[in-house]
Enzyme design. Structure first.
Site, PDB file in Angstrom:
ATOM      1  N   CYS A  45      -1.613  -4.684 -15.061  1.00  0.00           N
ATOM      2  CA  CYS A  45      -1.739  -3.527 -14.169  1.00  0.00           C
ATOM      3  C   CYS A  45      -1.051  -3.773 -12.839  1.00  0.00           C
ATOM      4  CB  CYS A  45      -3.203  -3.155 -13.977  1.00  0.00           C
ATOM      5  SG  CYS A  45      -4.180  -4.481 -13.262  1.00  0.00           S
ATOM      6  N   HIS A  71       0.821  -1.203   0.000  1.00  0.00           N
ATOM      7  CA  HIS A  71       0.000   0.000   0.000  1.00  0.00           C
ATOM      8  C   HIS A  71       0.857   1.257   0.000  1.00  0.00           C
ATOM      9  CE1 HIS A  71      -2.283   3.214   1.995  1.00  0.00           C
ATOM     10  NE2 HIS A  71      -3.244   2.777   1.204  1.00  0.00           N
TER      11      HIS A  71
END
Ligand code: PEP
Ligand code: MG
Length: 767
Positions: A710, A400
């Site tokens: 992606c 993250h």
């Protein structure tokens, strides 16, 4: 009232009268640059037209009553208004002014007002520079228009373009008064370019200022589309001496057809290997570039053309990203490296350390601090935005912290193992997130600054590629930065932040019977991104957060505790257990499509069998999303299961698929992507992962389905080179990597072509 003005009569202060485009052309003409001549039909002419003919009384009442959320009504209103405009006769006095101006333009160009010349007719929006308002004056452009009647007809078409459904919708949404928004129309002589190209008035290589010129035969579109390789000339900006020339062989060029339009023709053989622009023109052009840069006070990206020995400037834009002058190598001071980790988001950040061990510590992070934490969570994003740099104990390149800091453009070093223990609150550190090193105190790095410059200038160079280069977006706030990369679309739009920006866990909306608020939150987030990219495709990935990620949010306390959240209740498997949530996401997309944002597609994450996909589509159909419009629908291939059964999905009908290599690698290799202890084993280029990817691309090709990537590996040159060779259709990179990846794709594609050509030659020689 002035209905028509010439370029030389206006400047940048005249936007309300002549629109942004018109004002810019005026500014350059006035400053003495060789702009192809032309005039502007002013916004006053448009206002006069609607008033004099009385059509304003018909147009605006239609808009007053209109509910723009009703797509059908909006479309009908738009068609009706455009018809009214196109059928209304333009007042004689205006026709007269336009025809007179066109005749004068012909006279200036040919010596005779009767010898008609080709012109470009373009709308020039008067509200262009207001945020979001570029929709207000649509980009209607007509090339190769000839003859007074045709010019008048196309001016009217530009006026009508002020009332496309999208334009009406956005003006209404932005609170513009339709009656007050005008439109100007630029009429400019077309340049019949024998040679054309682009020029950059700044170049990185050794710090000394250089101008780069690219040149090819024919119209510029051949260079822009990548059909030809242009010559490249490098000129010293100070002395205007040509210091380098690369001559490319050009066999094809784009030329105008006698009846209008363009065609591709063969370059005469004797010219194919010649220098396209003679030395004296190179120097003349570089001098113009130097002067334009001086006029605007910024390095420029200039489009130019040569017609009958005369150079013209067709367009000039600031390379806005270049701001700093090259750094002088005066203050080099080696600091003491105190910590090493994984460089996850490039850059240098200097500031006082703020250690955040608990969510309650967040407010103490101030603008310019270095945020140090075990591992970032989504609710840290506002604090991350304030930080000069981010350092974490845990996490790898796909964590993250890494994803978000790259997107925000904030330097980050992750997976240091002990940052929260080694660093002291308040001490000044320098975070070198190019190398992944944290130094005590303030350290200056000239070579790092130079690296930044190269990246900035690389971003100004166009690399036309056949493989699309897209961008990943997680934060709607980053949409502008993302779009500025020139990416061909959004290959992954993450849902998580738009939902958690509400401060609530998605289940909160479900438990409190507030799903309509969830729909609004998703709509708000996607809209920001989809508008910035319109009409390029934006693939929205439905909610995919692990149960441990959002526990802090309101409603998050109900999340189950799982030993292995990475392998747990997330992605489509969870969405199917809580169908109300994914249906709210589909509802949001359906409504956006109705607003006209038909570039939004749906991507289903973490699927392991085709039944999940079919079930998801059923829910979309239930909401009315699929029959409403052909929404592009696809999956993320991020489990070996999906990769190995890809044919089932393709049989079920799909528009695209995208490799989520973060998960695909984790699951193929059995390596936890967030565990820094095993990061050295995390390798997306492992033969097993590559073989799964190759298999999927091969099968998808048989079905004609677009393949993409992606995951983080889509931002890594070595991986992207391999994917291009496997025949992937698009790659989606992080914002900071888009330019680099575009260059990598460009070179690899050319290498492949070169190899093929060489092979053919060898075969030929053998024969
Ligand atoms: C992936 O798995 O590669 C991916 C892009 O999804 P996420 O990082 O959100 O798991
Ligand atoms: Mg994933």
């Amino acid at each position: 009232m002035k209905t028509v003005v010439w370029f030389e009569e206006v400047g940048k202060e005249d936007v309300p009268l002549v629109g942004g485009k018109g004002a810019n052309l005026g500014e350059l003409t006035r400053a003495g640059f060789p702009i192809p001549p032309g005039f502007i039909v002013t916004s006053d002419a448009y206002f006069y037209f609607i008033k004099k003919t009385g059509i304003d009384k018909k147009i605006f009442p239609i808009l007053d009553k209109l509910d723009v959320e009703n797509t059908k009504a909006l479309q009908e209103a738009s068609e009706k208004i455009q018809k009214i405009i196109l059928e209304a006769p333009i007042p004689e006095e205006i026709v007269h002014d336009i025809v007179d101006a066109y005749r004068e333009l012909c006279r200036r160009a040919t010596g005779s007002p009767r010898k008609c010349v080709w012109v470009a007719v373009r709308s020039s929006a008067t509200a262009e520079d207001l945020p979001q308002a570029s929709f207000a004056g649509q980009q209607a452009t007509f090339l190769y228009v000839k003859g007074p009647e045709k010019v008048v007809e196309h001016v009217k078409k530009c006026w009508a373009s002020l009332f496309t459904a999208r334009a009406i919708y956005y003006r209404t949404k932005q609170g513009f008064d339709h009656k007050k928004v005008g439109i100007a129309v630029v009429v400019q002589k077309m340049v019949n370019s024998e040679v054309s190209g682009v020029m950059f008035t700044a170049h990185p290589v050794d710090g000394s200022p250089k101008i780069i010129i690219e040149a090819a035969y024919g119209l510029g579109e051949a260079v822009v589309s990548g059909m030809v390789t242009p010559d490249e000339y490098v000129v010293d900006k100070k002395t205007l001496r040509i210091i380098e020339k690369k001559i490319a062989k050009q066999t094809k060029m784009v030329v105008p057809k006698p009846e209008g339009g363009t065609e591709v023709v063969e370059v005469p053989p004797e010219l194919q290997e010649k220098q396209k622009l003679p030395d004296e023109k190179i120097i003349e052009l570089a001098d113009i570039g130097r002067r334009i840069e001086k006029h605007y006070g910024h390095p420029q990206d200039v489009e130019w053309a040569l017609e009958k020995g005369k150079l013209y400037i067709v367009q000039s834009r600031a390379i806005t990203t270049i701001r700093e002058a090259p750094v002088e190598e005066e203050h080099v001071e080696e600091g003491e490296p105190i910590l090493r980790g994984i460089p996850a988001s490039p850059g240098i950040g200097i500031g006082p350390v703020r250690i955040v061990l608990d969510i309650k510590d967040l407010p103490k992070v101030k603008e310019g601090d270095v945020l140090v934490t075990t591992m970032t969570t989504p609710d840290m994003v506002p604090a991350m935005q304030r930080a000069a740099a981010i350092v974490t104990d845990e996490g790898g390149l796909t964590s993250h912290a890494a994803i978000v800091s790259r997107e925000l453009g904030i330097p980050a070093v992750v997976g240091t193992g002990k940052a929260t223990k080694v660093l002291k609150d308040g001490e000044i550190v320098t975070v070198d997130a190019y190398k992944g090193v944290v130094y005590r105190g303030e350290v200056k790095h000239p070579e790092v600054e130079k690296k930044k410059q190269v990246e900035v200038i690389r971003s100004a160079l166009p690399y036309p590629t056949a493989t699309l280069v897209k961008v990943n977006v997680a934060l709607p706030e980053a949409a502008e930065r993302a779009a500025a990369t020139g990416a061909d679309g959004v290959g992954l739009l993450r849902a998580e932040h738009m939902i958690t920006a509400t401060g609530k866990h998605p289940v909160w909306f479900l438990l409190n019977d507030k799903l309509d608020e969830l729909v609004e939150a998703v709509k708000r987030g996607i809209r920001i991104v989809a508008e910035k990219f319109y009409p390029k495709p934006v693939w929205y990935r439905t909610f995919d957060a692990r149960t441990d990620e959002f526990r802090h949010l309101e409603g998050g306390e109900t999340e189950p505790h799982e030993d292995n959240p990475m392998l747990g209740w997330h992605g489509i498997r969870r969405s199917l257990d809580q169908p109300e949530l994914i249906m709210a996401e589909f509802e949001a997309i359906k409504q956006l499509h109705r607003e006209g944002l038909d570039n939004v597609g749906v991507m289903i994450p973490f699927t392991i069998n085709v039944e999940e996909y079919v079930e998801a589509k059923k829910l979309a159909r239930k909401v009315g999303l699929i029959p409403h419009k052909m929404v592009d629908f696809g999956i993320m291939v991020e489990t070996p299961a999906a990769a190995l059964t890809i044919e089932d999905y393709l049989e079920a009908g799909m528009d695209f698929l995208s490799f989520g290599t973060n998960d695909l690698t984790q699951l193929t290799l059995g390596v936890d992507r967030n565990n820094e202890r095993v990061q050295k084993l995390f390798n997306e280029e492992h033969p097993a992962v590559l073989s799964l990817i190759k298999h999927v691309i091969d099968v998808a090709k048989e079905y004609g389905v677009e393949t993409s990537i992606c995951g983080q590996a889509g931002s890594r040159p070595s991986m992207v080179r391999k994917l291009v060779r496997m025949g992937i259709d698009s790659v989606s990179a992080n914002i900071d990597a888009v330019h680099k990846i575009r260059e990598v794709v460009y070179r690899e594609e050319r290498r492949i072509m070169l190899e093929a050509a060489r092979k053919r030659l060898e075969l030929y020689d053998e024969r």
